[in-house]
Design an enzyme around this catalytic site. Structure first.
Site, PDB file in Angstrom:
ATOM      1  N   ARG A   1     -21.222  32.077 -10.948  1.00 55.83           N
ATOM      2  CA  ARG A   1     -22.476  31.866 -11.711  1.00 55.83           C
ATOM      3  C   ARG A   1     -22.441  30.603 -12.562  1.00 55.83           C
ATOM      4  NH1 ARG A   1     -22.065  37.395 -13.044  1.00 55.83           N
ATOM      5  NH2 ARG A   1     -23.128  38.659 -11.491  1.00 55.83           N
TER       6      ARG A   1
ATOM      7  N   LYS B   1     -29.774  17.166 -10.895  1.00 55.06           N
ATOM      8  CA  LYS B   1     -30.208  17.710  -9.601  1.00 55.06           C
ATOM      9  C   LYS B   1     -28.993  17.816  -8.697  1.00 55.06           C
ATOM     10  CE  LYS B   1     -35.018  16.443  -8.831  1.00 55.06           C
ATOM     11  NZ  LYS B   1     -35.933  15.696  -7.946  1.00 55.06           N
TER      12      LYS B   1
ATOM     13  N   GLU C   1     -32.902   2.152  -5.945  1.00 55.04           N
ATOM     14  CA  GLU C   1     -33.275   3.073  -7.031  1.00 55.04           C
ATOM     15  C   GLU C   1     -33.439   2.299  -8.351  1.00 55.04           C
ATOM     16  OE1 GLU C   1     -34.122   6.106  -6.431  1.00 55.04           O
ATOM     17  OE2 GLU C   1     -32.954   6.887  -4.736  1.00 55.04           O
TER      18      GLU C   1
ATOM     19  N   LYS D   1     -33.304   7.014 -16.731  1.00 49.57           N
ATOM     20  CA  LYS D   1     -33.272   8.344 -16.093  1.00 49.57           C
ATOM     21  C   LYS D   1     -33.122   9.419 -17.175  1.00 49.57           C
ATOM     22  CE  LYS D   1     -32.374  11.127 -12.327  1.00 49.57           C
ATOM     23  NZ  LYS D   1     -31.658  11.337 -11.109  1.00 49.57           N
TER      24      LYS D   1
ATOM     25  N   GLU E   1     -38.842  18.840 -13.536  1.00 50.23           N
ATOM     26  CA  GLU E   1     -39.791  18.118 -12.684  1.00 50.23           C
ATOM     27  C   GLU E   1     -41.156  18.795 -12.546  1.00 50.23           C
ATOM     28  OE1 GLU E   1     -37.973  15.978  -9.308  1.00 50.23           O
ATOM     29  OE2 GLU E   1     -39.756  16.514  -8.206  1.00 50.23           O
TER      30      GLU E   1
ATOM     31  N   ARG F   1     -41.232  13.758 -14.735  1.00 50.33           N
ATOM     32  CA  ARG F   1     -40.069  13.465 -13.889  1.00 50.33           C
ATOM     33  C   ARG F   1     -40.496  13.094 -12.462  1.00 50.33           C
ATOM     34  NH1 ARG F   1     -34.102  16.420 -13.682  1.00 50.33           N
ATOM     35  NH2 ARG F   1     -33.295  15.109 -12.029  1.00 50.33           N
TER      36      ARG F   1
ATOM     37  N   ASN G   1     -40.018   9.894  -8.174  1.00 46.74           N
ATOM     38  CA  ASN G   1     -40.183  10.019  -6.727  1.00 46.74           C
ATOM     39  C   ASN G   1     -40.922   8.830  -6.118  1.00 46.74           C
ATOM     40  OD1 ASN G   1     -38.911  12.506  -6.722  1.00 46.74           O
ATOM     41  ND2 ASN G   1     -40.814  13.590  -7.197  1.00 46.74           N
TER      42      ASN G   1
ATOM     43  N   HIS H   1     -40.372   7.864  -2.606  1.00 47.13           N
ATOM     44  CA  HIS H   1     -39.570   8.926  -1.976  1.00 47.13           C
ATOM     45  C   HIS H   1     -40.339   9.771  -0.963  1.00 47.13           C
ATOM     46  CE1 HIS H   1     -36.602   7.730  -4.862  1.00 47.13           C
ATOM     47  NE2 HIS H   1     -35.766   8.700  -4.519  1.00 47.13           N
TER      48      HIS H   1
ATOM     49  N   HIS I   1     -38.583   9.802   2.318  1.00 42.90           N
ATOM     50  CA  HIS I   1     -37.960  10.995   2.914  1.00 42.90           C
ATOM     51  C   HIS I   1     -38.422  11.181   4.358  1.00 42.90           C
ATOM     52  CE1 HIS I   1     -36.942  13.071  -1.173  1.00 42.90           C
ATOM     53  NE2 HIS I   1     -35.934  12.371  -0.714  1.00 42.90           N
TER      54      HIS I   1
ATOM     55  N   HIS J   1     -30.531   6.910   2.396  1.00 41.84           N
ATOM     56  CA  HIS J   1     -31.520   7.293   1.390  1.00 41.84           C
ATOM     57  C   HIS J   1     -32.084   6.044   0.690  1.00 41.84           C
ATOM     58  CE1 HIS J   1     -33.439   9.793  -1.646  1.00 41.84           C
ATOM     59  NE2 HIS J   1     -32.932   8.998  -2.560  1.00 41.84           N
TER      60      HIS J   1
END
Ligand SMILES: NC(=O)c1ccc[n+]([C@@H]2O[C@H](COP(=O)([O-])OP(=O)(O)OC[C@H]3O[C@@H](n4cnc5c(N)ncnc54)[C@H](O)[C@@H]3O)[C@@H](O)[C@H]2O)c1
Length: 348
Positions: free
Chosen positions: A120, A142, A184, A218, A228, A232, A236, A239, A243, A255
Site C-alpha cells: 500500500r 505521476k 518538454e 512543473k 489534474e 495541470r 498536456n 500531448h 500520444h 515520447h
C-alpha cells in the site's frame, strides 16, 4: 547545489547539482534513516551509474539490493511491474524501506508505480538520468505502466521523498534522447514562461538553468492542481496529438519526439485559424528544429484520430486541447472529437 521545493502532500525537495550522484546517500539521510534501499534501473543506466550510487548509499549506511530490466518503453509493462513487486517481496522489503529509481522516465514511472502499490505504498527517491526525466517525469508524482490497450493506463499519483538530479549523468545520453527532454522544456516556454523559449533556443544550452526552471514550473503547476482536474492540464500541450503519433508508430517514435510533432501540429492549426501570429508558429517550429526535433508526421488524420480515441484524457465525446496563445501563455479548450479532428487535419 540548487534546491527547488515541491509543496505537494508533505512536500519534498528537488536537488540539482553536478556531482550529486556521489552525495545521494548523504542527501537521502535528510529524509530517510538507514534501511534497505532497492535500486531499480534499466540495463543501460545500471552499467553506467549503479555502482557509484551503491557506493554512496552503502557509505551512508543503507543496505543495497538491485533490480534491473531491459531498457526501453517496451519494458514499461505489467510483466516487468509484477516482477519488480515479486523481487521486493522476495527480499522482504518492509514499509520502512525505500526504492531508488535510477533512470529515465520509464524507470521512474515504473519504480514509482511499484512504490505506490507495494504494501500500500513505500517511500521512493527519483534519480533522473535523462533530460526528460529531469525536467518533467521525476517531478509531480505521476507514475504508471502501459497496458496493451494504451499508454500509462494503469497509474497512480504518488510523490517521491526527494529528487536528486545530477546533470553530469546526462553527458552519456544519445543526442536524440537528450533532444526528447528539450521538447518538454520547450513546452514550458509555450505554456508558462516565455524565457524558456530563449533558454532552449540558445546556441550553447545552459542545461542546469533549463532543468532548474523546468522543475520550478512543473512544481508550481502541480502545487495548484496535483490530480489534474484543472490547470495541470496545460502540461498536456502537444500531448493529445503526440500520444496519437506515439501509438500509431507502435511506440517506435519516442515520447519527446511525438510531443514535438504534437506541439507543431496544434500550432499550425492555431495559426491557420488566426488564433496565433505566423511569427509565433514559426518560432515554435524553429526552436524544435534547431534542437533536432521533428515537426511533421507521415501518419494521416484518420489513423491519428483513431489512435486519439483511446486517449484516457478523453471525456465521453469531448476532449480538452491545450492551445498556444502568445509565448508563455496558453488556453484550455474543451471540444467535440469532430472539432478536434478538424484541428488535427488543419495542422498536419
Ligand atoms: N510521469 C510523468 O509525469 C511523465 C512525463 C513525461 C514522460 N513520461 C514517461 O517517460 C517515458 C520516457 O522517458 P525517457 O525519455 O527518459 O525514456 P527512457 O527512460 O526509456 O530512456 C531513454 C533511453 O535512454 C537511456 N538512458 C537513460 N539515462 C541514460 C544516461 N544517463 N546515459 C545514457 N543512456 C541513458 C535508457 O536506457 C533508454 O534506452 C515514457 O514512458 C513517458 O510516458 C512520464
Amino acid at each position: 547545489m540548487i534546491t527547488v521545493d515541491v509543496n505537494v502532500g508533505k512536500g519534498y525537495n528537488i536537488y540539482i547539482g553536478k556531482g550529486l550522484l556521489e552525495s545521494t546517500g548523504e542527501l537521502a539521510l535528510e529524509v530517510i534513516k538507514p534501511c534497505t534501499a532497492a535500486i531499480i534501473s534499466d540495463d543501460k543506466v545500471d552499467a553506467l551509474y549503479a555502482d557509484r550510487l551503491t557506493v554512496s548509499l552503502e557509505g551512508a549506511g543503507f543496505k543495497v539490493i538491485k533490480y534491473v530490466f531491459p531498457n526501453g518503453e517496451a519494458s514499461k509493462n505489467s510483466a516487468t511491474f509484477v516482477s519488480i513487486l515479486e523481487f521486493l517481496a522476495k527480499n522482504k522489503l518492509g514499509r520502512t524501506d525505500v526504492i531508488f529509481a535510477l533512470g529515465g522516465g520509464v524507470v521512474g514511472d515504473m519504480a514509482g508505480f511499484a512504490a505506490a502499490c507495494y504494501l500500500r505504498g513505500i517511500r521512493f527517491v527519483q534519480i533522473p538520468t535523462t533530460l526528460l526525466a529531469a525536467v518533467d517525469s521525476s517531478v509531480g508524482g505521476k507514475t504508471g505502466i502501459d497496458l496493451e490497450a494504451g499508454k500509462n493506463l494503469a497509474d497512480a499519483f504518488y510523490q517521491p521523498e526527494i529528487v536528486i538530479c545530477d546533470p553530469m549523468l546526462l553527458d552519456t545520453l544519445d543526442k536524440a534522447v537528450f533532444a526528447d527532454g528539450l521538447a518538454e522544456a520547450i513546452k514550458y516556454g509555450a505554456i508558462y514562461d516565455a524565457h524558456m523559449l530563449d533558454l532552449t533556443s540558445a546556441d550553447l544550452l545552459d542545461v542546469e538553468a533549463i532543468i532548474k526552471r523546468s522543475a520550478e514550473i512543473k512544481a508550481a503547476v502541480v502545487e495548484k492542481d496535483e490530480k489534474e482536474s484543472g490547470i495541470r492540464q496545460i502540461l498536456n500541450f502537444g500531448h493529445t496529438f503526440g500520444h496519437a503519433v506515439e501509438k500509431c508508430s507502435n511506440y517506435t517514435i519516442s515520447h519527446g519526439s511525438a510531443v514535438a510533432i504534437g506541439m507543431a501540429i496544434i500550432s499550425r492549426a492555431c495559426e491557420k485559424l488566426g488564433r496565433i501570429e505566423v511569427s509565433y508558429r514559426e518560432r515554435i517550429e524553429d526552436i524544435l528544429k534547431k534542437n533536432s526535433l521533428p515537426t511533421r508526421t507521415g501518419f494521416d488524420a484518420d489513423a491519428l484520430f483513431e489512435a486519439m480515441l483511446s486517449d484516457k484524457k478523453r471525456r465521453n465525446d469531448n476532449i480538452t486541447l491545450v492551445l498556444p496563445k502568445i509565448p508563455g501563455e496558453c488556453e484550455l479548450l474543451s471540444l467535440t472529437l469532430e472539432k478536434a479532428k478538424e484541428l488535427l487535419e488543419l495542422g498536419l
